[in-house]
Scaffold this motif. Structure first.
Motif, PDB file in Angstrom:
ATOM      1  N   ALA A  74      14.480  24.672  78.639  1.00  7.27           N
ATOM      2  CA  ALA A  74      13.418  24.456  79.637  1.00  7.27           C
ATOM      3  C   ALA A  74      13.731  25.203  80.931  1.00  7.27           C
ATOM      4  O   ALA A  74      12.823  25.727  81.594  1.00  7.27           O
ATOM      5  N   SER A  75      15.027  25.289  81.277  1.00  9.22           N
ATOM      6  CA  SER A  75      15.401  25.955  82.535  1.00  9.22           C
ATOM      7  C   SER A  75      15.114  27.460  82.484  1.00  9.22           C
ATOM      8  O   SER A  75      15.088  28.133  83.512  1.00  9.22           O
ATOM      9  N   GLN A  76      14.884  27.988  81.285  1.00  6.00           N
ATOM     10  CA  GLN A  76      14.521  29.414  81.145  1.00  6.00           C
ATOM     11  C   GLN A  76      13.003  29.597  81.152  1.00  6.00           C
ATOM     12  O   GLN A  76      12.500  30.684  80.840  1.00  6.00           O
ATOM     13  N   GLY A  77      12.295  28.517  81.426  1.00  3.65           N
ATOM     14  CA  GLY A  77      10.833  28.608  81.464  1.00  3.65           C
ATOM     15  C   GLY A  77      10.215  28.629  80.077  1.00  3.65           C
ATOM     16  O   GLY A  77       9.065  29.064  79.899  1.00  3.65           O
ATOM     17  N   ILE A  78      10.976  28.146  79.094  1.00  4.26           N
ATOM     18  CA  ILE A  78      10.501  28.168  77.699  1.00  4.26           C
ATOM     19  C   ILE A  78      10.043  26.765  77.296  1.00  4.26           C
ATOM     20  O   ILE A  78      10.726  25.775  77.590  1.00  4.26           O
ATOM     21  N   THR A  79       8.899  26.706  76.637  1.00  2.00           N
ATOM     22  CA  THR A  79       8.356  25.435  76.137  1.00  2.00           C
ATOM     23  C   THR A  79       8.641  25.308  74.653  1.00  2.00           C
ATOM     24  O   THR A  79       8.425  26.256  73.892  1.00  2.00           O
ATOM     25  N   VAL A 133       1.820  18.617  62.395  1.00  2.00           N
ATOM     26  CA  VAL A 133       2.189  19.975  61.991  1.00  2.00           C
ATOM     27  C   VAL A 133       3.713  20.092  61.941  1.00  2.00           C
ATOM     28  O   VAL A 133       4.401  19.702  62.888  1.00  2.00           O
ATOM     29  N   SER A 134       4.247  20.603  60.831  1.00  3.41           N
ATOM     30  CA  SER A 134       5.707  20.657  60.682  1.00  3.41           C
ATOM     31  C   SER A 134       6.266  22.029  61.050  1.00  3.41           C
ATOM     32  O   SER A 134       7.169  22.537  60.400  1.00  3.41           O
ATOM     33  N   CYS A 135       5.721  22.598  62.099  1.00  7.19           N
ATOM     34  CA  CYS A 135       6.209  23.879  62.627  1.00  7.19           C
ATOM     35  C   CYS A 135       6.377  23.750  64.131  1.00  7.19           C
ATOM     36  O   CYS A 135       5.414  23.450  64.845  1.00  7.19           O
ATOM     37  N   TRP A 136       7.606  23.944  64.600  1.00  8.90           N
ATOM     38  CA  TRP A 136       7.901  23.961  66.041  1.00  8.90           C
ATOM     39  C   TRP A 136       7.880  25.399  66.525  1.00  8.90           C
ATOM     40  O   TRP A 136       8.289  26.311  65.789  1.00  8.90           O
ATOM     41  N   ILE A 137       7.403  25.608  67.731  1.00 10.56           N
ATOM     42  CA  ILE A 137       7.425  26.955  68.307  1.00 10.56           C
ATOM     43  C   ILE A 137       8.032  26.907  69.699  1.00 10.56           C
ATOM     44  O   ILE A 137       8.017  25.871  70.373  1.00 10.56           O
ATOM     45  N   ALA A 138       8.579  28.059  70.103  1.00  5.66           N
ATOM     46  CA  ALA A 138       9.068  28.248  71.468  1.00  5.66           C
ATOM     47  C   ALA A 138       8.142  29.256  72.115  1.00  5.66           C
ATOM     48  O   ALA A 138       7.904  30.337  71.545  1.00  5.66           O
ATOM     49  N   PHE A 167      13.268  19.909  53.133  1.00  2.00           N
ATOM     50  CA  PHE A 167      13.855  21.215  53.453  1.00  2.00           C
ATOM     51  C   PHE A 167      13.596  21.596  54.912  1.00  2.00           C
ATOM     52  O   PHE A 167      12.510  21.340  55.450  1.00  2.00           O
ATOM     53  N   PHE A 168      14.599  22.242  55.513  1.00  2.00           N
ATOM     54  CA  PHE A 168      14.435  22.914  56.804  1.00  2.00           C
ATOM     55  C   PHE A 168      14.183  24.385  56.525  1.00  2.00           C
ATOM     56  O   PHE A 168      14.795  24.962  55.638  1.00  2.00           O
ATOM     57  N   GLY A 169      13.305  25.005  57.331  1.00  2.00           N
ATOM     58  CA  GLY A 169      13.107  26.437  57.246  1.00  2.00           C
ATOM     59  C   GLY A 169      11.693  26.793  56.815  1.00  2.00           C
ATOM     60  O   GLY A 169      10.962  25.925  56.340  1.00  2.00           O
ATOM     61  N   PRO A 170      11.307  28.015  57.049  1.00  2.00           N
ATOM     62  CA  PRO A 170      12.096  29.082  57.672  1.00  2.00           C
ATOM     63  C   PRO A 170      12.176  28.919  59.193  1.00  2.00           C
ATOM     64  O   PRO A 170      11.497  28.061  59.764  1.00  2.00           O
ATOM     65  N   THR A 171      13.025  29.742  59.801  1.00  2.00           N
ATOM     66  CA  THR A 171      13.123  29.765  61.257  1.00  2.00           C
ATOM     67  C   THR A 171      13.447  31.179  61.706  1.00  2.00           C
ATOM     68  O   THR A 171      14.063  31.942  60.955  1.00  2.00           O
ATOM     69  N   GLY A 172      13.042  31.509  62.914  1.00  2.00           N
ATOM     70  CA  GLY A 172      13.366  32.822  63.436  1.00  2.00           C
ATOM     71  C   GLY A 172      13.101  32.899  64.930  1.00  2.00           C
ATOM     72  O   GLY A 172      12.209  32.220  65.447  1.00  2.00           O
ATOM     73  N   VAL A 173      13.904  33.728  65.599  1.00  2.00           N
ATOM     74  CA  VAL A 173      13.754  33.981  67.039  1.00  2.00           C
ATOM     75  C   VAL A 173      13.663  35.494  67.203  1.00  2.00           C
ATOM     76  O   VAL A 173      14.422  36.232  66.542  1.00  2.00           O
ATOM     77  N   ILE A 174      12.748  35.974  68.024  1.00  2.00           N
ATOM     78  CA  ILE A 174      12.649  37.428  68.212  1.00  2.00           C
ATOM     79  C   ILE A 174      13.949  37.946  68.831  1.00  2.00           C
ATOM     80  O   ILE A 174      14.615  37.234  69.597  1.00  2.00           O
ATOM     81  N   GLU A 175      14.286  39.178  68.502  1.00  2.00           N
ATOM     82  CA  GLU A 175      15.596  39.720  68.889  1.00  2.00           C
ATOM     83  C   GLU A 175      15.861  39.611  70.385  1.00  2.00           C
ATOM     84  O   GLU A 175      16.964  39.267  70.809  1.00  2.00           O
ATOM     85  N   SER A 176      14.831  39.872  71.193  1.00  2.00           N
ATOM     86  CA  SER A 176      15.035  39.894  72.648  1.00  2.00           C
ATOM     87  C   SER A 176      15.328  38.504  73.228  1.00  2.00           C
ATOM     88  O   SER A 176      15.782  38.398  74.363  1.00  2.00           O
ATOM     89  N   ALA A 177      15.065  37.454  72.456  1.00  2.00           N
ATOM     90  CA  ALA A 177      15.284  36.089  72.972  1.00  2.00           C
ATOM     91  C   ALA A 177      16.489  35.419  72.322  1.00  2.00           C
ATOM     92  O   ALA A 177      16.748  34.241  72.558  1.00  2.00           O
ATOM     93  N   ARG A 178      17.236  36.157  71.510  1.00  2.00           N
ATOM     94  CA  ARG A 178      18.382  35.556  70.821  1.00  2.00           C
ATOM     95  C   ARG A 178      19.589  35.410  71.745  1.00  2.00           C
ATOM     96  O   ARG A 178      19.701  36.097  72.753  1.00  2.00           O
ATOM     97  N   GLY A 179      20.463  34.488  71.369  1.00  2.00           N
ATOM     98  CA  GLY A 179      21.728  34.344  72.077  1.00  2.00           C
ATOM     99  C   GLY A 179      21.663  33.479  73.316  1.00  2.00           C
ATOM    100  O   GLY A 179      22.605  33.452  74.114  1.00  2.00           O
ATOM    101  N   THR A 180      20.562  32.750  73.490  1.00  2.00           N
ATOM    102  CA  THR A 180      20.465  31.891  74.686  1.00  2.00           C
ATOM    103  C   THR A 180      20.244  30.421  74.308  1.00  2.00           C
ATOM    104  O   THR A 180      19.826  29.622  75.138  1.00  2.00           O
ATOM    105  N   GLY A 181      20.479  30.080  73.046  1.00  2.00           N
ATOM    106  CA  GLY A 181      20.353  28.684  72.626  1.00  2.00           C
ATOM    107  C   GLY A 181      19.022  28.323  72.008  1.00  2.00           C
ATOM    108  O   GLY A 181      18.818  27.178  71.597  1.00  2.00           O
TER     109      GLY A 181
END
Ligand SMILES: CC(C)(COP(=O)(O)OP(=O)(O)OC[C@H]1O[C@@H](n2cnc3c(N)ncnc32)[C@H](O)[C@@H]1OP(=O)(O)O)[C@@H](O)C(=O)NCCC(=O)NCCS
Length: 156
Positions: free
Chosen positions: A22-27, A64-69, A88-102
């Protein structure tokens, strides 16, 4: 691609994780039915047609069983549960530019907590790619004999 097992009754507290996002302005929120085409397009363009198909199934669940950021009306990542199989969990994915921040971990926890909250004691990470990611972040262990599991004889 193996499956991995997660103890949902043992998930650690995630509040700090969500505060960081949330502190990164992400919902972080569930996708909504009227966004089905947008979320499926995101998965198709950034990941694969198959993941877009699974998202379309997740979008038919109630809730709905899909979470989004999201940030600034754009999707940064998603996570689904109960698409290809119950529990089952999945699928999941984060765009490359937003990876590595949790963000990937936060999306993982939103979906795992959702599985726990509907009554599962254990969750299954279906057809795992990055085993270390799941082992490290939610204590997932590999399920012996689970390759190819339900993912045999896949049509193109
Ligand atoms: C896997 C994925 C969702 C991770 O997203 P992310 O936003 O980069 O992950 P996070 O920033 O939340 O990482 C959380 C922790 O896991 C670690 N981690 C991230 N990706 C990892 C990987 N592939 N292997 C091992 N550890 C990983 C991070 O270093 C971080 O550790 P830290 O808490 O000690 O700093 C992202 O890399 C992705 O979309 N990959 C392509 C799609 C994919 O493979 N999906 C999974 C299909 S099963």
């Amino acid at each position: 691609m193996i499956d991995m097992l997660v103890r949902l009754y043992d998930l650690p507290d995630s509040s700090e994780l969500y505060r960081t996002v949330a502190s990164q302005g992400i919902t972080l929120r569930r996708a909504r039915a009227f966004e089905k085409h947008t979320v499926a397009k995101f998965a198709r363009e950034n990941f694969s047609e198959k993941w877009a198909s699974e998202i379309e199934v997740a979008m038919t669940r109630q809730p709905v069983s899909c979470w989004i950021a999201t940030k600034d009306k754009a999707i940064l990542g998603f996570s689904c549960y109960e698409t290809t199989q119950r529990g089952f969990f999945g699928p999941t994915g984060v765009i490359e530019s937003a990876r590595g921040t949790g963000l990937g971990k936060a999306l993982l926890f939103k979906a795992l907590e959702s599985l726990r909250d509907i009554g599962y004691a254990y969750g299954i990470i279906g057809g795992v790619g990055p085993r270390e990611f799941y082992a490290k972040n939610c204590g997932a262990i590999e399920i012996p004999g689970s390759d190819p599991g339900v993912y045999g004889d896949i049509l193109p």
